[in-house]
Design an enzyme around this catalytic site. Sequence first.
Site, mmCIF file in Angstrom:
data_model
loop_
_atom_site.group_PDB
_atom_site.id
_atom_site.type_symbol
_atom_site.label_atom_id
_atom_site.label_comp_id
_atom_site.label_asym_id
_atom_site.label_seq_id
_atom_site.Cartn_x
_atom_site.Cartn_y
_atom_site.Cartn_z
ATOM 1 N N HIS A 33 1.993 5.595 11.773
ATOM 2 C CA HIS A 33 1.463 6.245 10.572
ATOM 3 C C HIS A 33 2.027 7.665 10.439
ATOM 4 O O HIS A 33 2.531 8.054 9.375
ATOM 5 C CB HIS A 33 -0.065 6.276 10.669
ATOM 6 C CG HIS A 33 -0.752 6.929 9.523
ATOM 7 N ND1 HIS A 33 -1.431 6.217 8.562
ATOM 8 C CD2 HIS A 33 -0.897 8.237 9.175
ATOM 9 C CE1 HIS A 33 -1.947 7.054 7.672
ATOM 10 N NE2 HIS A 33 -1.643 8.285 8.032
ATOM 11 N N GLU A 34 1.950 8.427 11.531
ATOM 12 C CA GLU A 34 2.429 9.810 11.484
ATOM 13 C C GLU A 34 3.954 9.876 11.421
ATOM 14 O O GLU A 34 4.512 10.757 10.769
ATOM 15 C CB GLU A 34 1.912 10.585 12.704
ATOM 16 C CG GLU A 34 0.399 10.698 12.771
ATOM 17 C CD GLU A 34 -0.201 11.307 11.508
ATOM 18 O OE1 GLU A 34 0.420 12.208 10.918
ATOM 19 O OE2 GLU A 34 -1.300 10.873 11.112
ATOM 20 N N HIS A 37 4.953 9.576 7.863
ATOM 21 C CA HIS A 37 4.851 10.857 7.166
ATOM 22 C C HIS A 37 6.081 11.725 7.452
ATOM 23 O O HIS A 37 6.711 12.272 6.538
ATOM 24 C CB HIS A 37 3.608 11.629 7.632
ATOM 25 C CG HIS A 37 2.313 11.099 7.107
ATOM 26 N ND1 HIS A 37 2.115 10.758 5.788
ATOM 27 C CD2 HIS A 37 1.125 10.884 7.735
ATOM 28 C CE1 HIS A 37 0.870 10.345 5.623
ATOM 29 N NE2 HIS A 37 0.253 10.396 6.788
#
Length: 232
Positions: A33-34, A37
């Site tokens: 997820h990170e 980003h």
Amino acid sequence: MLLDFLQGGFSLSGAVIHIAVIALMIFLILPVHEFAHAGVALLLGDKSIKSRGRLSLNPLVHIDIMGALCMLLFGFGWAKAVPINPTYFKKPKLYMGIVALAGPVSNIICGLLGGVLMLIIRLVFPLIAPAVASVEVYNVLVKILNFVITFLAVYININVTLAVFNLLPIPPLDGSKILFVLLPDKAVEFCYRYQMIFTLVLYALLFTGLLNGPISFISGYLFDFCSLSFIG
């Protein structure tokens, strides 16, 4: 999650599956997820991402203790936010919204991959079952596959729940950055100025369970999509 087990909502085997999946989320899915980003921010022009050490799948650089605890207790949580420098972006507010969206999208993709694997099992097992030599082997195989299916179902559910949770338009969640694309600059400045208060409100909503209903409602539809239950 763990609270459900303590209240008698899960069997021991169910709790083991949930904890195993949550460990997978904390050490694999949250880093993905990170990383999403960070990767999208880099693609959109933020060259400082490389020097911040967050363009990595190493879970140790992403884990947030409070977020991991909420994941264990409630089934949705967060990792350390990737620091983004919007001054590198040609369209800072729009690009920040795109970067924010990348995280939940990565969770939906992970959920879909679990759904594809579940679909393959559902389609292939009836084809190989007749070739099993004995009833004992067949029964063992069924138990193993049921465990795997349950594991995948929980895995998909946590992924979609995490996506829905992060899309809530409450600072500092990803959904707030997406909402900021539509808000005037003064409103965005107000939200950033009082982000700590919004964060405390978010904690209060989590621990009182007021978010559980809306998140579960939306996650249910997204689960059906990612699990490919409409196929076959």
